[in-house]
Design a protein around this motif. Structure first.
Motif, PDB file in Angstrom:
ATOM      1  N   ALA A 269       0.829  -1.208   0.000  1.00  0.00           N
ATOM      2  CA  ALA A 269       0.000   0.000   0.000  1.00  0.00           C
ATOM      3  C   ALA A 269       0.863   1.258   0.000  1.00  0.00           C
ATOM      4  CB  ALA A 269      -0.936  -0.012   1.201  1.00  0.00           C
ATOM      5  N   GLU A 270       1.946   1.226   0.749  1.00  0.00           N
ATOM      6  CA  GLU A 270       2.849   2.377   0.815  1.00  0.00           C
ATOM      7  C   GLU A 270       3.488   2.653  -0.550  1.00  0.00           C
ATOM      8  OE1 GLU A 270       7.093   3.319   2.904  1.00  0.00           O
ATOM      9  OE2 GLU A 270       5.571   2.366   4.166  1.00  0.00           O
ATOM     10  N   VAL A 271       3.900   1.600  -1.228  1.00  0.00           N
ATOM     11  CA  VAL A 271       4.498   1.758  -2.558  1.00  0.00           C
ATOM     12  C   VAL A 271       3.464   2.302  -3.540  1.00  0.00           C
ATOM     13  CG1 VAL A 271       5.463   0.494  -4.515  1.00  0.00           C
ATOM     14  CG2 VAL A 271       6.280   0.019  -2.204  1.00  0.00           C
ATOM     15  N   LEU A 272       2.242   1.777  -3.481  1.00  0.00           N
ATOM     16  CA  LEU A 272       1.203   2.204  -4.420  1.00  0.00           C
ATOM     17  C   LEU A 272       0.796   3.664  -4.232  1.00  0.00           C
ATOM     18  CD1 LEU A 272      -1.123  -0.928  -4.503  1.00  0.00           C
ATOM     19  CD2 LEU A 272       0.456  -0.138  -6.277  1.00  0.00           C
ATOM     20  N   ARG A 273       1.009   4.212  -3.051  1.00  0.00           N
ATOM     21  CA  ARG A 273       0.648   5.615  -2.792  1.00  0.00           C
ATOM     22  C   ARG A 273       1.719   6.608  -3.248  1.00  0.00           C
ATOM     23  NH1 ARG A 273      -1.527   3.471   2.166  1.00  0.00           N
ATOM     24  NH2 ARG A 273       0.445   3.913   3.179  1.00  0.00           N
ATOM     25  N   ARG A 274       2.854   6.133  -3.684  1.00  0.00           N
ATOM     26  CA  ARG A 274       3.949   7.018  -4.078  1.00  0.00           C
ATOM     27  C   ARG A 274       3.624   7.775  -5.364  1.00  0.00           C
ATOM     28  NH1 ARG A 274       9.142   3.186  -2.830  1.00  0.00           N
ATOM     29  NH2 ARG A 274       8.960   3.309  -0.580  1.00  0.00           N
TER      30      ARG A 274
ATOM     31  N   GLU B 265       5.582   8.396  -7.815  1.00  0.00           N
ATOM     32  CA  GLU B 265       6.147   7.729  -8.987  1.00  0.00           C
ATOM     33  C   GLU B 265       5.161   6.733  -9.596  1.00  0.00           C
ATOM     34  OE1 GLU B 265       7.642   7.712  -5.975  1.00  0.00           O
ATOM     35  OE2 GLU B 265       9.548   8.749  -6.197  1.00  0.00           O
ATOM     36  N   VAL B 266       4.432   6.030  -8.745  1.00  0.00           N
ATOM     37  CA  VAL B 266       3.442   5.068  -9.225  1.00  0.00           C
ATOM     38  C   VAL B 266       2.292   5.808  -9.901  1.00  0.00           C
ATOM     39  CG1 VAL B 266       1.788   3.289  -8.529  1.00  0.00           C
ATOM     40  CG2 VAL B 266       4.078   3.332  -7.519  1.00  0.00           C
ATOM     41  N   ALA B 267       1.828   6.899  -9.281  1.00  0.00           N
ATOM     42  CA  ALA B 267       0.751   7.693  -9.883  1.00  0.00           C
ATOM     43  C   ALA B 267       1.179   8.234 -11.242  1.00  0.00           C
ATOM     44  CB  ALA B 267       0.358   8.838  -8.956  1.00  0.00           C
ATOM     45  N   ASP B 268       2.420   8.689 -11.358  1.00  0.00           N
ATOM     46  CA  ASP B 268       2.927   9.193 -12.636  1.00  0.00           C
ATOM     47  C   ASP B 268       2.985   8.085 -13.689  1.00  0.00           C
ATOM     48  OD1 ASP B 268       3.199  11.685 -11.485  1.00  0.00           O
ATOM     49  OD2 ASP B 268       5.369  11.507 -11.181  1.00  0.00           O
ATOM     50  N   ALA B 269       3.416   6.897 -13.282  1.00  0.00           N
ATOM     51  CA  ALA B 269       3.498   5.766 -14.215  1.00  0.00           C
ATOM     52  C   ALA B 269       2.106   5.348 -14.687  1.00  0.00           C
ATOM     53  CB  ALA B 269       4.213   4.587 -13.560  1.00  0.00           C
ATOM     54  N   VAL B 270       1.139   5.329 -13.781  1.00  0.00           N
ATOM     55  CA  VAL B 270      -0.234   4.964 -14.142  1.00  0.00           C
ATOM     56  C   VAL B 270      -0.811   5.997 -15.109  1.00  0.00           C
ATOM     57  CG1 VAL B 270      -2.594   4.712 -13.231  1.00  0.00           C
ATOM     58  CG2 VAL B 270      -0.675   3.617 -12.060  1.00  0.00           C
ATOM     59  N   GLU B 271      -0.593   7.273 -14.829  1.00  0.00           N
ATOM     60  CA  GLU B 271      -1.068   8.344 -15.710  1.00  0.00           C
ATOM     61  C   GLU B 271      -0.413   8.244 -17.089  1.00  0.00           C
ATOM     62  OE1 GLU B 271      -3.214  11.465 -17.094  1.00  0.00           O
ATOM     63  OE2 GLU B 271      -3.459  10.564 -15.121  1.00  0.00           O
ATOM     64  N   SER B 272       0.872   7.971 -17.121  1.00  0.00           N
ATOM     65  CA  SER B 272       1.597   7.819 -18.381  1.00  0.00           C
ATOM     66  C   SER B 272       1.056   6.650 -19.197  1.00  0.00           C
ATOM     67  CB  SER B 272       3.086   7.633 -18.097  1.00  0.00           C
ATOM     68  OG  SER B 272       3.793   7.395 -19.278  1.00  0.00           O
ATOM     69  N   LEU B 273       0.796   5.529 -18.544  1.00  0.00           N
ATOM     70  CA  LEU B 273       0.216   4.381 -19.236  1.00  0.00           C
ATOM     71  C   LEU B 273      -1.171   4.709 -19.782  1.00  0.00           C
ATOM     72  CD1 LEU B 273       1.230   1.283 -17.120  1.00  0.00           C
ATOM     73  CD2 LEU B 273       1.612   1.615 -19.560  1.00  0.00           C
TER      74      LEU B 273
ATOM     75  N   THR C 173      -8.593   7.809  -7.677  1.00  0.00           N
ATOM     76  CA  THR C 173      -8.027   6.927  -6.675  1.00  0.00           C
ATOM     77  C   THR C 173      -8.976   5.742  -6.533  1.00  0.00           C
ATOM     78  OG1 THR C 173      -6.998   8.759  -5.512  1.00  0.00           O
ATOM     79  CG2 THR C 173      -7.282   6.722  -4.278  1.00  0.00           C
ATOM     80  N   ALA C 174      -8.486   4.560  -6.833  1.00  0.00           N
ATOM     81  CA  ALA C 174      -9.290   3.346  -6.721  1.00  0.00           C
ATOM     82  C   ALA C 174      -9.166   2.802  -5.305  1.00  0.00           C
ATOM     83  CB  ALA C 174      -8.816   2.307  -7.727  1.00  0.00           C
ATOM     84  N   ALA C 175     -10.221   2.172  -4.845  1.00  0.00           N
ATOM     85  CA  ALA C 175     -10.201   1.560  -3.517  1.00  0.00           C
ATOM     86  C   ALA C 175     -11.058   0.302  -3.563  1.00  0.00           C
ATOM     87  CB  ALA C 175     -10.726   2.530  -2.472  1.00  0.00           C
ATOM     88  N   GLY C 176     -10.876  -0.523  -2.593  1.00  0.00           N
ATOM     89  CA  GLY C 176     -11.678  -1.736  -2.521  1.00  0.00           C
ATOM     90  C   GLY C 176     -10.864  -2.956  -2.858  1.00  0.00           C
ATOM     91  N   GLY C 177     -11.479  -4.085  -2.710  1.00  0.00           N
ATOM     92  CA  GLY C 177     -10.768  -5.326  -2.958  1.00  0.00           C
ATOM     93  C   GLY C 177      -9.751  -5.588  -1.866  1.00  0.00           C
TER      94      GLY C 177
ATOM     95  N   SER D 169      -5.431  -1.337  -0.699  1.00  0.00           N
ATOM     96  CA  SER D 169      -5.897  -0.046  -0.209  1.00  0.00           C
ATOM     97  C   SER D 169      -5.968   0.933  -1.374  1.00  0.00           C
ATOM     98  CB  SER D 169      -4.939   0.462   0.873  1.00  0.00           C
ATOM     99  OG  SER D 169      -3.666   0.652   0.314  1.00  0.00           O
ATOM    100  N   ALA D 170      -6.199   2.184  -1.092  1.00  0.00           N
ATOM    101  CA  ALA D 170      -6.314   3.216  -2.122  1.00  0.00           C
ATOM    102  C   ALA D 170      -5.063   3.225  -3.006  1.00  0.00           C
ATOM    103  CB  ALA D 170      -6.510   4.569  -1.478  1.00  0.00           C
ATOM    104  N   ARG D 171      -5.301   3.358  -4.321  1.00  0.00           N
ATOM    105  CA  ARG D 171      -4.200   3.334  -5.277  1.00  0.00           C
ATOM    106  C   ARG D 171      -4.606   4.147  -6.502  1.00  0.00           C
ATOM    107  NH1 ARG D 171      -7.476  -0.632  -4.628  1.00  0.00           N
ATOM    108  NH2 ARG D 171      -8.354  -1.764  -6.380  1.00  0.00           N
ATOM    109  N   PRO D 172      -3.631   4.674  -7.255  1.00  0.00           N
ATOM    110  CA  PRO D 172      -3.970   5.472  -8.431  1.00  0.00           C
ATOM    111  C   PRO D 172      -4.540   4.604  -9.552  1.00  0.00           C
ATOM    112  CG  PRO D 172      -1.596   5.230  -8.245  1.00  0.00           C
ATOM    113  CD  PRO D 172      -2.191   4.609  -7.026  1.00  0.00           C
ATOM    114  N   ALA D 173      -5.464   5.184 -10.314  1.00  0.00           N
ATOM    115  CA  ALA D 173      -6.073   4.486 -11.439  1.00  0.00           C
ATOM    116  C   ALA D 173      -6.435   5.508 -12.509  1.00  0.00           C
ATOM    117  CB  ALA D 173      -7.318   3.737 -10.994  1.00  0.00           C
ATOM    118  N   VAL D 174      -6.595   5.025 -13.736  1.00  0.00           N
ATOM    119  CA  VAL D 174      -7.042   5.872 -14.844  1.00  0.00           C
ATOM    120  C   VAL D 174      -8.174   5.145 -15.552  1.00  0.00           C
ATOM    121  CG1 VAL D 174      -6.401   6.936 -17.039  1.00  0.00           C
ATOM    122  CG2 VAL D 174      -4.765   6.906 -15.178  1.00  0.00           C
ATOM    123  N   ASP D 175      -9.299   5.845 -15.721  1.00  0.00           N
ATOM    124  CA  ASP D 175     -10.418   5.315 -16.501  1.00  0.00           C
ATOM    125  C   ASP D 175     -10.279   5.841 -17.919  1.00  0.00           C
ATOM    126  OD1 ASP D 175     -11.574   4.094 -14.262  1.00  0.00           O
ATOM    127  OD2 ASP D 175     -12.706   5.902 -13.762  1.00  0.00           O
TER     128      ASP D 175
END
Length: 101
Positions: free
Chosen positions: A13-18, A20-28, A54-58, A61-67
Motif C-alpha cells: 500500500a505504501e508503494v502504491l501511494r507514491r 512515482e506510481v501515480a505518474d506511471a499509471v497516468e503515463s500508461l 483513486t481506486a479503492a476496494g478489494g 488499499s487506495a491506489r492510483p487508477a485511470v479510466d
C-alpha cells in the motif's frame, strides 16, 4: 517443498501511494489513449476521455487508477464489437483480463 509466502500489505500500500506510481499509471493511461486511433466505421474519430482517480476496494488499499472511455453514445457497443480499447491497452504493454463474476 512448497514454501508459504506472506505478502506485506502495508508495504505494498505504501508503494502504491507514491507519486512515482501515480505518474506511471497516468503515463500508461495516456499511452493507451494515444493507441486508440479512429474507432468508427465512418472514419470519424471518437473522442477518448481519460480520468485519473483513486481506486479503492478489494484486497488493496487506495491506489492510483485511470479510466479510459470512448466518449460516444455507442461507445460500449463499439468496444464490444471491435475491442479498440483492449487492443490499445495491449499495444501499451498491458494485459487485459475479463472480470470475474
Amino acid at each position: 517443498m512448497a514454501r508459504k509466502l506472506k505478502l506485506d500489505s502495508r508495504g505494498i500500500a505504501e508503494v502504491l501511494r507514491r507519486a512515482e506510481v501515480a505518474d506511471a499509471v497516468e503515463s500508461l493511461g495516456q499511452s493507451v489513449k494515444g493507441n486508440v486511433g479512429a474507432p468508427t466505421a465512418s472514419g470519424k474519430p471518437v473522442d477518448v476521455v481519460t480520468r485519473s482517480r483513486t481506486a479503492a476496494g478489494g484486497r488493496l488499499s487506495a491506489r492510483p487508477a485511470v479510466d479510459i472511455t470512448l466518449a460516444h453514445p455507442a461507445g460500449l457497443a463499439i468496444e464490444a464489437k471491435r475491442g479498440y480499447l483492449v487492443k490499445a491497452a495491449s499495444a501499451a504493454g498491458l494485459e487485459v483480463k475479463r472480470r470475474r463474476k
